[in-house]
Design an enzyme around this catalytic site. Structure first.
Site, short mmCIF file in Angstrom:
data_model
loop_
_atom_site.label_atom_id
_atom_site.label_comp_id
_atom_site.label_asym_id
_atom_site.label_seq_id
_atom_site.Cartn_x
_atom_site.Cartn_y
_atom_site.Cartn_z
N LYS A 1 0.83 -1.21 0.00
CA LYS A 1 0.00 0.00 0.00
C LYS A 1 0.86 1.26 0.00
O LYS A 1 0.55 2.24 -0.69
CB LYS A 1 -0.95 -0.03 1.21
CG LYS A 1 -2.04 -1.08 1.07
CD LYS A 1 -2.77 -1.34 2.38
CE LYS A 1 -3.77 -2.47 2.23
NZ LYS A 1 -4.43 -2.83 3.50
N GLN B 1 -4.67 -1.29 9.61
CA GLN B 1 -4.44 -2.62 9.06
C GLN B 1 -5.00 -3.70 9.99
O GLN B 1 -4.66 -3.75 11.16
CB GLN B 1 -2.95 -2.85 8.83
CG GLN B 1 -2.61 -4.21 8.23
CD GLN B 1 -3.20 -4.39 6.84
OE1 GLN B 1 -3.20 -3.47 6.03
NE2 GLN B 1 -3.71 -5.58 6.58
N ASP C 1 -11.21 2.71 3.99
CA ASP C 1 -11.38 1.26 3.92
C ASP C 1 -12.84 0.85 3.78
O ASP C 1 -13.15 -0.29 3.44
CB ASP C 1 -10.78 0.60 5.18
CG ASP C 1 -9.60 -0.28 4.86
OD1 ASP C 1 -9.34 -0.52 3.67
OD2 ASP C 1 -8.91 -0.72 5.79
#
Length: 400
Positions: A165, A209, A232
């Site tokens: 990422k 994460q 997200d």
């Protein structure tokens, strides 16, 4: 396969092949095709061959088609019969040939020469390159975009994801603000970092994460993220907007699946889609997004009876169950489109998906491999969401 960009995703597509008068092969799309010579060098390969032209567009800059190939050499050795040359959106890539077609029914105007089924490389790359252009325009105006990436602990898989990422952010010009926290980080310490990022006007998106270490409350952390920075797509506000079809951030993997279908020309309106897996991260949201595209959707799971028969009905089969190579040819009908969301390790500790790729690939019309399929598109959608977060903030500031 060699590629100028390791974020490219790959489909393998069955296609009808026309053998032209000069015995070179081109993907046949029913249109008149024109052939022009070219010579290019990439990754040590020297390519001299053909550029197909259809519908008045040079395939060198045409997003959905590929070039044929006359000769390819590497270090002076002819490797033409071992590779396929793709030129997509101006980027030349070299890929291994996948399948040899030998039956006359497999080709058009078949002359007895074994033909190959080419890989069609679609992307992550298209979405990612689009974001790169948009970010470059903002930078030219003196504006910046930033994504906060928060990782707790050093889980190896999470570390790989975070690294990818960050590299993607660097590629498109989005600043990655990294918080790499130790395994023993407390709930209070993590919540303080999230609060800091919420209040920082420089931060446009926040990514935590997952999974977090077991002593941390994931739900509380995700709920604390400002919905306007929830790139997200996991905040209840984002999920609610998705359910009712309102504007908002879509979860990246399900959105990436829909983009792969769309950008490959796969129409799911009226088709039967089966999603194997019912997680909040992939299974449920991808089923909702397919439903919004007018597909008839079935969600299968561990309690589904006659799972093979259910999957065999699918025009589009989406595997998100988390079991290595569970979906084999017994689950798939001929000509189906298969999207493999899973990422696992096989008996040899190699990365693999939920689908037994080698067993299924000759049966389907499209299939995504693991690695290199859905994963890169997921990252591309994260970048797209981060850019969208910047846009929405600017619209709010300007009263739009």
């Amino acid at each position: 396969a060699d590629s100028s960009n390791d974020l490219y995703a790959t489909w393998v597509k069955k296609t009808v092949i026309e053998v032209t008068a000069n015995s070179d092969t081109l993907p046949y799309n029913g249109e008149v095709q024109k052939v022009e010579g070219f010579k290019e060098v990439t990754g040590g390969y020297v390519v001299t061959g053909l550029t197909a032209v259809a519908e008045g567009k040079d395939f060198g800059n045409y997003d959905t088609e590929i070039t044929g190939t006359a000769r390819v050499t590497k270090d002076g050795v002819d490797v033409t019969d071992k590779v396929i040359v793709n030129k997509i959106n101006g980027t030349l890539t070299i890929s291994k040939r996948e399948v040899t077609l030998t039956s006359q029914t497999d080709s058009k105007d078949y002359d007895g020469t074994p033909l190959t089924r080419p890989e069609v490389t679609i992307t992550g790359g298209f979405v990612k390159d689009e974001v790169k252009e948009e970010v470059a325009q903002l930078k030219a105006e003196g504006k910046d975009i930033a994504l906060a990436v928060i990782q707790v602990g050093a889980d190896p898989a999470s570390s790989v994801y975070v690294r990818n990422k960050k590299r993607a952010c660097e590629y498109v010009g989005i600043e990655s603000v990294s918080y790499e926290l130790p395994e023993e980080t407390t709930q209070e310490e993590l919540m303080a970092i999230v609060d800091k990022c919420n209040k920082d006007p420089k931060i446009n998106g926040i990514l935590v994460q997952l999974p977090l270490p077991k002593h941390l409350d994931e739900d509380e952390v995700l709920l604390a993220i400002d919905p306007k920075k929830d790139v997200d797509g996991f905040h209840p506000v984002s999920v609610g907007n998705m359910v009712i079809g309102e504007k908002g951030f879509l979860p990246c993997t399900p959105a990436g699946v829909i983009q792969l279908l769309k950008r490959s020309g796969v129409e799911i309106d009226g088709k039967e889609c089966v999603v194997v897996g019912r997680s909040n991260i992939v299974g449920k949201p991808v089923a909702l997004l397919c439903l919004q595209k007018n597909a008839t959707v079935t969600i299968a799971h561990s309690k589904t009876k006659n799972l093979k028969e259910v999957c065999q009905r699918a025009d589009v089969l989406i595997a998100a169950v988390g079991r290595a190579k569970m979906i084999n040819s017994d689950y798939v009908k001929e000509g189906a489109v298969v999207l493999d969301v899973g990422i696992n390790r096989d008996e040899n500790h190699k990365l693999c998906g939920d689908v037994d790729y080698e067993d299924v690939k000759d049966l389907v019309s499209y299939i995504t491999p693991v690695p290199g399929g859905v994963g890169p598109m997921t990252i591309a959608m994260l970048l797209e969401n981060t850019y969208k977060a910047y846009q929405q903030r600017e619209e709010h500031k300007n009263g739009i």
